[in-house]
Design a protein around this motif. Structure first.
Motif, PDB file in Angstrom:
ATOM      1  N   UNK A   1       0.906  -1.168  -0.008  1.00 27.02           N
ATOM      2  CA  UNK A   1       0.057  -0.117  -0.035  1.00 27.02           C
ATOM      3  C   UNK A   1       0.773   1.257   0.070  1.00 27.02           C
ATOM      4  N   UNK A   2       2.011   1.198   0.898  1.00 26.49           N
ATOM      5  CA  UNK A   2       2.939   2.243   0.774  1.00 26.49           C
ATOM      6  C   UNK A   2       3.551   2.775  -0.771  1.00 26.49           C
ATOM      7  N   UNK A   3       3.823   1.727  -1.120  1.00 25.80           N
ATOM      8  CA  UNK A   3       4.548   1.790  -2.492  1.00 25.80           C
ATOM      9  C   UNK A   3       3.396   2.396  -3.541  1.00 25.80           C
ATOM     10  N   UNK A   4       2.203   1.675  -3.433  1.00 26.19           N
ATOM     11  CA  UNK A   4       1.169   2.329  -4.277  1.00 26.19           C
ATOM     12  C   UNK A   4       0.818   3.516  -4.063  1.00 26.19           C
ATOM     13  N   UNK A   5       0.759   3.904  -2.923  1.00 21.37           N
ATOM     14  CA  UNK A   5       0.418   5.505  -2.540  1.00 21.37           C
ATOM     15  C   UNK A   5       1.461   6.396  -3.080  1.00 21.37           C
ATOM     16  N   UNK A   6       2.660   6.033  -2.752  1.00 17.88           N
ATOM     17  CA  UNK A   6       3.779   6.948  -3.242  1.00 17.88           C
ATOM     18  C   UNK A   6       3.982   7.132  -4.824  1.00 17.88           C
ATOM     19  N   UNK A   7       3.662   5.983  -5.367  1.00 12.91           N
ATOM     20  CA  UNK A   7       3.844   6.046  -6.755  1.00 12.91           C
ATOM     21  C   UNK A   7       2.836   6.680  -7.334  1.00 12.91           C
TER      22      UNK A   7
ATOM     23  N   UNK B   1      13.508   4.203 -14.691  1.00 13.65           N
ATOM     24  CA  UNK B   1      13.774   3.350 -13.412  1.00 13.65           C
ATOM     25  C   UNK B   1      14.311   4.054 -12.193  1.00 13.65           C
ATOM     26  N   UNK B   2      15.238   5.074 -12.264  1.00 15.16           N
ATOM     27  CA  UNK B   2      15.753   6.007 -11.608  1.00 15.16           C
ATOM     28  C   UNK B   2      14.578   6.642 -10.839  1.00 15.16           C
ATOM     29  N   UNK B   3      13.825   7.169 -11.498  1.00 19.08           N
ATOM     30  CA  UNK B   3      12.566   7.929 -10.980  1.00 19.08           C
ATOM     31  C   UNK B   3      11.829   7.204 -10.032  1.00 19.08           C
ATOM     32  N   UNK B   4      11.762   6.075 -10.358  1.00 13.64           N
ATOM     33  CA  UNK B   4      10.918   5.034  -9.587  1.00 13.64           C
ATOM     34  C   UNK B   4      11.708   4.881  -8.237  1.00 13.64           C
TER      35      UNK B   4
ATOM     36  N   UNK C   1      11.097   5.813  -4.273  1.00 17.41           N
ATOM     37  CA  UNK C   1      10.674   4.905  -3.182  1.00 17.41           C
ATOM     38  C   UNK C   1      11.921   4.692  -2.415  1.00 17.41           C
ATOM     39  N   UNK C   2      12.954   5.817  -2.283  1.00 18.35           N
ATOM     40  CA  UNK C   2      13.933   5.735  -1.726  1.00 18.35           C
ATOM     41  C   UNK C   2      14.168   5.419  -0.207  1.00 18.35           C
ATOM     42  N   UNK C   3      13.073   5.865   0.657  1.00 14.20           N
ATOM     43  CA  UNK C   3      13.010   5.401   2.006  1.00 14.20           C
ATOM     44  C   UNK C   3      12.826   4.015   2.112  1.00 14.20           C
ATOM     45  N   UNK C   4      11.909   3.326   1.361  1.00 16.18           N
ATOM     46  CA  UNK C   4      11.501   1.825   1.519  1.00 16.18           C
ATOM     47  C   UNK C   4      12.747   1.268   0.911  1.00 16.18           C
ATOM     48  N   UNK C   5      13.348   1.486  -0.059  1.00 17.32           N
ATOM     49  CA  UNK C   5      14.388   0.680  -0.364  1.00 17.32           C
ATOM     50  C   UNK C   5      15.643   0.718   0.653  1.00 17.32           C
TER      51      UNK C   5
END
Length: 87
Positions: free
Chosen positions: A5-11, A61-64, A68-72
């Motif tokens: 859900x976090x990834x979906x919301x951020x993107x 890919x860099x933009x994605x 998601x930097x914090x999650x990665x």
């Protein structure tokens, strides 16, 4: 909120995609590097957005990854990115 859900919301917020799938593939990586009990470590993102028009695949890919930097850094071990043509 789950990592999916976090990834979906951020993107969604960052790219306003016309199509977005966030798939937790963690269970298929059971026992591999980075896997943790409870999953939410290995993801596949399929995204289509006009925001990527004119960008190279590497830039997309860099933009994605930047979004998601914090999650990665925290929990996500692996992220497969599939950029689809925007409709």
């Amino acid at each position: 909120m789950s990592m999916t859900d976090t990834i979906h919301a951020k993107l969604t917020e960052k790219f306003a995609p016309t199509q977005l799938e966030v798939i937790d593939e963690s269970m298929s990586h059971h026992g591999h590097a980075g896997w943790r009990e409870g999953g939410e470590t290995h993801f596949r993102v399929r995204i289509a957005t006009r925001n990527f028009d004119g960008m190279s695949r590497v830039a997309q890919h860099r933009a994605v990854m930047d979004a998601l930097e914090a999650e990665l850094k925290a929990r996500v071990h692996a992220l497969a990115i599939e950029v689809l043509p925007a409709a």
